[in-house]
Design a protein around this motif. Structure first.
Motif, PDB file in Angstrom:
ATOM      1  N   MET A   1     -63.266  -4.626 -87.405  1.00 44.33           N
ATOM      2  CA  MET A   1     -64.273  -4.151 -86.405  1.00 44.33           C
ATOM      3  C   MET A   1     -65.146  -3.067 -86.737  1.00 44.33           C
ATOM      4  N   PRO A   2     -66.448  -3.464 -86.609  1.00 43.95           N
ATOM      5  CA  PRO A   2     -67.672  -2.637 -86.788  1.00 43.95           C
ATOM      6  C   PRO A   2     -67.335  -1.353 -86.032  1.00 43.95           C
ATOM      7  N   GLU A   3     -67.667  -0.160 -86.698  1.00 44.27           N
ATOM      8  CA  GLU A   3     -67.771   1.148 -85.829  1.00 44.27           C
ATOM      9  C   GLU A   3     -69.270   1.466 -85.627  1.00 44.27           C
ATOM     10  N   SER A   4     -69.763   1.312 -84.439  1.00 44.29           N
ATOM     11  CA  SER A   4     -71.088   1.856 -84.280  1.00 44.29           C
ATOM     12  C   SER A   4     -71.340   3.151 -84.226  1.00 44.29           C
ATOM     13  N   VAL A  69     -63.727  -5.631 -71.822  1.00 46.74           N
ATOM     14  CA  VAL A  69     -63.347  -4.527 -72.878  1.00 46.74           C
ATOM     15  C   VAL A  69     -63.032  -4.945 -74.223  1.00 46.74           C
ATOM     16  N   ALA A  70     -62.280  -5.897 -74.232  1.00 46.70           N
ATOM     17  CA  ALA A  70     -62.163  -6.499 -75.741  1.00 46.70           C
ATOM     18  C   ALA A  70     -63.154  -7.025 -76.573  1.00 46.70           C
ATOM     19  N   GLU A  71     -64.326  -7.456 -75.852  1.00 45.08           N
ATOM     20  CA  GLU A  71     -65.327  -7.794 -76.369  1.00 45.08           C
ATOM     21  C   GLU A  71     -66.212  -6.564 -76.970  1.00 45.08           C
ATOM     22  N   VAL A  72     -66.346  -5.538 -76.083  1.00 45.67           N
ATOM     23  CA  VAL A  72     -66.886  -4.209 -76.444  1.00 45.67           C
ATOM     24  C   VAL A  72     -66.195  -3.469 -77.866  1.00 45.67           C
ATOM     25  N   VAL A  73     -64.954  -3.590 -77.669  1.00 43.12           N
ATOM     26  CA  VAL A  73     -64.352  -3.064 -78.641  1.00 43.12           C
ATOM     27  C   VAL A  73     -64.674  -3.834 -80.151  1.00 43.12           C
ATOM     28  N   GLU A  74     -64.786  -5.206 -79.985  1.00 44.25           N
ATOM     29  CA  GLU A  74     -64.929  -6.155 -81.068  1.00 44.25           C
ATOM     30  C   GLU A  74     -66.322  -5.839 -81.514  1.00 44.25           C
ATOM     31  N   GLU A  75     -67.302  -5.600 -80.558  1.00 44.52           N
ATOM     32  CA  GLU A  75     -68.900  -5.715 -81.032  1.00 44.52           C
ATOM     33  C   GLU A  75     -68.985  -4.291 -81.482  1.00 44.52           C
ATOM     34  N   PHE A  76     -68.561  -3.157 -81.061  1.00 47.17           N
ATOM     35  CA  PHE A  76     -68.987  -1.760 -81.404  1.00 47.17           C
ATOM     36  C   PHE A  76     -67.797  -1.056 -81.850  1.00 47.17           C
ATOM     37  N   GLY A  77     -66.487  -1.468 -81.561  1.00 49.17           N
ATOM     38  CA  GLY A  77     -65.596  -0.560 -82.070  1.00 49.17           C
ATOM     39  C   GLY A  77     -65.145   0.773 -81.518  1.00 49.17           C
ATOM     40  N   ARG A  78     -65.660   0.997 -80.446  1.00 48.61           N
ATOM     41  CA  ARG A  78     -65.611   2.182 -79.601  1.00 48.61           C
ATOM     42  C   ARG A  78     -66.161   2.012 -78.174  1.00 48.61           C
ATOM     43  N   MET A 116     -60.422  -0.998 -64.759  1.00 46.91           N
ATOM     44  CA  MET A 116     -61.276  -0.556 -65.887  1.00 46.91           C
ATOM     45  C   MET A 116     -60.785   0.595 -66.553  1.00 46.91           C
ATOM     46  N   THR A 117     -60.343   1.737 -65.741  1.00 45.99           N
ATOM     47  CA  THR A 117     -59.771   2.875 -66.349  1.00 45.99           C
ATOM     48  C   THR A 117     -58.596   2.556 -67.377  1.00 45.99           C
ATOM     49  N   HIS A 118     -57.494   1.795 -66.743  1.00 41.23           N
ATOM     50  CA  HIS A 118     -56.393   1.318 -67.470  1.00 41.23           C
ATOM     51  C   HIS A 118     -56.548   0.730 -68.834  1.00 41.23           C
ATOM     52  N   ALA A 119     -57.468  -0.288 -68.892  1.00 42.66           N
ATOM     53  CA  ALA A 119     -58.172  -0.675 -70.151  1.00 42.66           C
ATOM     54  C   ALA A 119     -58.952   0.020 -71.062  1.00 42.66           C
ATOM     55  N   VAL A 120     -59.705   0.812 -70.379  1.00 43.10           N
ATOM     56  CA  VAL A 120     -60.584   1.622 -71.595  1.00 43.10           C
ATOM     57  C   VAL A 120     -59.716   3.039 -71.911  1.00 43.10           C
ATOM     58  N   THR A 121     -58.929   3.369 -71.148  1.00 38.98           N
ATOM     59  CA  THR A 121     -58.050   4.339 -71.678  1.00 38.98           C
ATOM     60  C   THR A 121     -57.330   4.331 -72.822  1.00 38.98           C
ATOM     61  N   ALA A 122     -56.823   3.017 -72.781  1.00 41.68           N
ATOM     62  CA  ALA A 122     -56.052   2.687 -73.980  1.00 41.68           C
ATOM     63  C   ALA A 122     -57.032   2.516 -75.286  1.00 41.68           C
ATOM     64  N   VAL A 123     -58.120   2.320 -75.249  1.00 43.98           N
ATOM     65  CA  VAL A 123     -59.092   2.303 -76.251  1.00 43.98           C
ATOM     66  C   VAL A 123     -59.437   3.581 -76.834  1.00 43.98           C
TER      67      VAL A 123
END
Ligand code: NAD
Ligand code: 4PL
Length: 244
Positions: A1-4, A69-78, A116-123
């Protein structure tokens, strides 16, 4: 996963109105913006002008929230910033609020924030860093009539901020609310809330209609690195209409 190398901000309901102004502001602050909305065309336009990405998203749909949320993590790593802005803004007298309409408003305005908050706070928890801003409303302070379901969800969004801040702090995450007064967004200008300006503007300290651009800087501050000692709070952005 690339880190922006750039900070990444996910803004819901950002195809127009206050959310679009927040996307513009956070992009101007150097962030990569993820413009998420049920309105694909509007989201694409806001993403394009900010060199960001658009995601078609209904915040009340658990599968879509998880996928985006999974796509954003995949694309940007954060994901550094989450702005819970998407909402239905109805104007319906109490006697006419059917249980169906009540459930619909709860589902978008409140379940959407949970999902949204539950998914994103995990990241964010994994990263040990995050900024969350809920867009509430000064209707919770003013007790604006003919939208009791809406006011209830906006109070709940402030309740979530207060209830979660203590749990998220140890993870490096702040969570705050911004509560705007009546704002000339596309939604308000095209609906029954438009007449509210006649009543509200005389109570403000400044004699003009509030614009989406009047709200965005407050969100950007709470989303910034500099706001790290502020959590669990609500900032009212309403030209002094209400004072608390
Ligand atoms: P708007 O109606 O102009 O825009 C709302 C956006 O949210 C639209 O692009 C819409 O497509 C999107 N949206 C609606 N349901 C969605 C869903 N299920 N999933 C994803 N996106 C969805 O609204 P606005 O006036 O810009 O309001 C934005 C936020 O500001 C809301 O949370 C609202 O409660 C809050 N607010 C607005 C005012 C005001 O007077 N305009 C005042 C205080 C607070
Ligand atoms: C004062 O949040 O805060 C109308 C419509 N009037 O959505 C709002 C006021 C509206 C508001 C709001």
């Amino acid at each position: 996963m690339p880190e922006s190398t750039k900070r990444v901000a996910l803004i819901t309901g950002a195809a127009q109105g206050i959310g679009a102004a927040i996307a513009d502001e956070l992009a101007a602050d150097g962030m990569t913006v993820v413009v998420a909305d049920v309105n694909a065309e509007g989201a694409a336009a806001v993403a394009e002008r900010n060199s960001g990405v658009a995601k078609i998203l209904d915040v009340s749909d658990p599968e879509r929230v998880a996928a985006v949320v999974a796509e954003v993590v995949e694309e940007f790593g954060r994901i550094d910033v989450l702005v819970n802005n998407a909402a239905l803004v109805p104007l319906t007298p109490w006697a006419e609020i059917s249980f169906e309409e009540w459930r619909k408003v709860m589902s978008v305005n409140l379940d959407g924030i949970y999902l949204m908050t539950h998914a994103v706070t995990a990241v964010m928890g994994e990263a040990g860093y995050g900024r969350i801003v809920n867009i509430a409303s000064n209707t919770f302070v003013a007790g604006t009539p003919d939208c009791a379901h809406y006011v209830a969800t906006k109070g709940a969004s402030i309740g979530l901020v207060r209830g979660l801040a203590g749990e998220l702090g140890p993870l490096g995450i702040t969570i705050n609310a911004v509560a705007p007064g009546i704002i000339a967004s596309e939604g308000v200008l095209s609906g029954p809330h438009e007449s509210g300006f006649d009543y509200v503007v005389p109570m403000q300290a400044f004699d003009r209609r509030g614009l989406p651009q009047d709200v965005a800087p407050a969100v950007a501050f709470l989303a910034s690195e500099k706001a790290g000692w502020i959590t669990g709070q609500t900032l009212v952005v309403d030209a002094g209409h209400t004072r608390n």
